[in-house]
Scaffold this active site. Structure first.
Site, short mmCIF file in Angstrom:
data_model
loop_
_atom_site.label_atom_id
_atom_site.label_comp_id
_atom_site.label_asym_id
_atom_site.label_seq_id
_atom_site.Cartn_x
_atom_site.Cartn_y
_atom_site.Cartn_z
N LYS A 137 -5.38 -39.91 -5.27
CA LYS A 137 -5.54 -40.78 -4.00
C LYS A 137 -6.95 -40.68 -3.53
O LYS A 137 -7.45 -41.92 -3.13
CB LYS A 137 -4.59 -40.14 -3.01
CG LYS A 137 -3.14 -40.13 -3.14
CD LYS A 137 -2.37 -39.84 -2.10
CE LYS A 137 -2.76 -38.36 -1.61
NZ LYS A 137 -2.19 -37.31 -2.37
N ARG A 176 3.43 -37.89 5.77
CA ARG A 176 3.94 -37.04 4.68
C ARG A 176 5.30 -36.49 5.09
O ARG A 176 5.94 -35.96 4.50
CB ARG A 176 3.19 -35.57 4.74
CG ARG A 176 2.00 -35.59 3.29
CD ARG A 176 1.22 -34.33 3.97
NE ARG A 176 0.64 -33.78 2.52
CZ ARG A 176 -0.57 -33.98 2.37
NH1 ARG A 176 -1.48 -34.74 2.75
NH2 ARG A 176 -1.13 -32.99 1.38
N ARG A 223 -9.30 -30.05 -11.30
CA ARG A 223 -10.06 -30.46 -10.09
C ARG A 223 -10.67 -29.12 -9.54
O ARG A 223 -11.58 -29.00 -8.98
CB ARG A 223 -9.25 -31.29 -9.20
CG ARG A 223 -9.97 -31.45 -8.08
CD ARG A 223 -9.20 -32.80 -6.86
NE ARG A 223 -8.11 -31.86 -6.35
CZ ARG A 223 -7.15 -32.68 -5.84
NH1 ARG A 223 -7.30 -33.79 -5.62
NH2 ARG A 223 -6.13 -31.69 -5.05
N ARG A 265 -12.00 -26.45 -4.26
CA ARG A 265 -11.32 -26.53 -2.96
C ARG A 265 -10.51 -25.16 -2.42
O ARG A 265 -9.91 -25.01 -3.38
CB ARG A 265 -10.67 -27.91 -2.91
CG ARG A 265 -11.37 -29.08 -2.76
CD ARG A 265 -10.58 -30.42 -3.11
NE ARG A 265 -9.35 -30.46 -2.59
CZ ARG A 265 -8.67 -31.46 -2.41
NH1 ARG A 265 -9.15 -32.55 -2.56
NH2 ARG A 265 -7.33 -31.73 -1.79
N ARG A 287 2.23 -26.35 -2.75
CA ARG A 287 1.82 -27.79 -2.22
C ARG A 287 2.83 -28.91 -3.15
O ARG A 287 3.14 -29.87 -2.62
CB ARG A 287 0.40 -27.98 -2.68
CG ARG A 287 -0.46 -27.32 -1.82
CD ARG A 287 -1.86 -27.32 -2.19
NE ARG A 287 -2.36 -28.71 -1.58
CZ ARG A 287 -3.31 -29.40 -2.34
NH1 ARG A 287 -3.82 -29.01 -3.39
NH2 ARG A 287 -3.68 -30.67 -1.61
P1 AMP Z 1 -4.51 -33.04 1.07
O1 AMP Z 1 -5.91 -32.94 0.80
O2 AMP Z 1 -4.02 -34.32 1.63
O3 AMP Z 1 -3.67 -32.47 0.22
O4 AMP Z 1 -4.20 -31.90 2.30
C1 AMP Z 1 -4.62 -30.55 2.33
C2 AMP Z 1 -3.49 -29.79 3.35
O5 AMP Z 1 -3.73 -30.40 4.74
C3 AMP Z 1 -2.24 -29.85 3.07
O6 AMP Z 1 -1.80 -29.01 2.05
C4 AMP Z 1 -1.64 -29.55 4.37
O7 AMP Z 1 -1.78 -28.31 4.77
C5 AMP Z 1 -2.56 -30.30 5.31
N1 AMP Z 1 -2.23 -31.77 5.53
C6 AMP Z 1 -2.87 -32.69 5.34
N2 AMP Z 1 -2.18 -33.96 5.64
C7 AMP Z 1 -0.74 -33.76 6.23
C8 AMP Z 1 0.11 -34.28 6.98
N3 AMP Z 1 -0.16 -35.88 6.93
N4 AMP Z 1 1.28 -33.51 7.08
C9 AMP Z 1 0.96 -32.23 7.25
N5 AMP Z 1 0.11 -31.41 6.63
C10 AMP Z 1 -1.03 -31.95 6.23
#
Ligand code: AMP
Length: 189
Positions: free
Chosen positions: A14, A89, A128, A134, A145
């Site tokens: 993404k 999400r 990654r 990260r 996740r």
């Molecule tokens: P990402 O980089 O989009 O995978 O987001 C990293 C982390 O941020 C996720 O594992 C969640 O803990 C939190 N997070 C990001 N976006 C959301 C969302 N839309 N709803 C809930 N938690 C989120």
């Protein structure tokens, strides 16, 4: 104004596709993951609230996530269009997003889901991790996740599918080819 949701599991590409879409279409990029990482890195009150949740790999509660998103939308009244990456999400998040769009006399015009198998996701995240280091991608969080995606986030797809707003793109293969497939969907409408 064109608004797009880019959907897919962690590690589906993404971020990479978002960068290319922004370059071509000039979207304002809203990545809730990036926003949460910014808050935790800068130790803001919001960052303090979500740090442990993020570190566990769980989803941040809707109430917090939706409030942060609303704030971000309000900061960008001049946007030509938004690209939502990692949001929504959950179904309540999808409903809240529709409401915010309607309140501004606009809508989510495209929902594009990158289809990637669970095995491919695991391989990509592992790669990654070695490149980006990260904090949320450490080994013990990986399962959580992916589980969050396949048990909770996946239910957002029928929400959009039932409203005939869902487009799927095969997310494995050449980055440029995947991008062209996404661009074709956008340009067709
Ligand atoms: P990402 O980089 O989009 O995978 O987001 C990293 C982390 O941020 C996720 O594992 C969640 O803990 C939190 N997070 C990001 N976006 C959301 C969302 N839309 N709803 C809930 N938690 C989120």
């Amino acid at each position: 104004m064109i608004n797009l949701v880019l959907f897919g599991p962690p590690g589906a590409g993404k971020g990479t596709q978002s960068e290319k879409l922004i370059q071509k279409y000039g979207f304002v990029h809203i990545s809730t993951g990036d926003l949460f990482r910014w808050h935790t890195k800068n130790d803001t009150p919001l960052g303090k609230r979500v740090k442990e949740i993020m570190n566990s790999g769980a989803l941040v509660p809707d109430e917090i996530t939706i409030a942060m998103l609303k704030e971000e939308l309000d900061k960008n009244p001049q946007a030509k269009g938004f690209l939502f990456d990692g949001f929504p999400r959950t179904v309540p998040q999808a409903e809240a997003l529709d409401k915010f769009m309607q309140a501004n006399n606009t809508a989510i015009h495209y929902v594009i889901a990158l289809e990637v198998t669970e095995e491919e996701v695991r391989n990509r995240i592992a790669k990654r991790r070695t490149i980006e280091n990260r904090v949320d991608d450490e080994e013990e969080k990986l399962n959580k996740r992916i589980t969050e995606y396949f048990t909770k986030t996946i239910h957002v797809l029928p929400y959009y599918k039932n409203q005939r707003r869902l487009n799927t793109v095969h997310g494995i293969g050449d980055i440029g080819e995947i991008f062209n497939n996404i661009a074709t969907i956008i340009d067709k409408k």
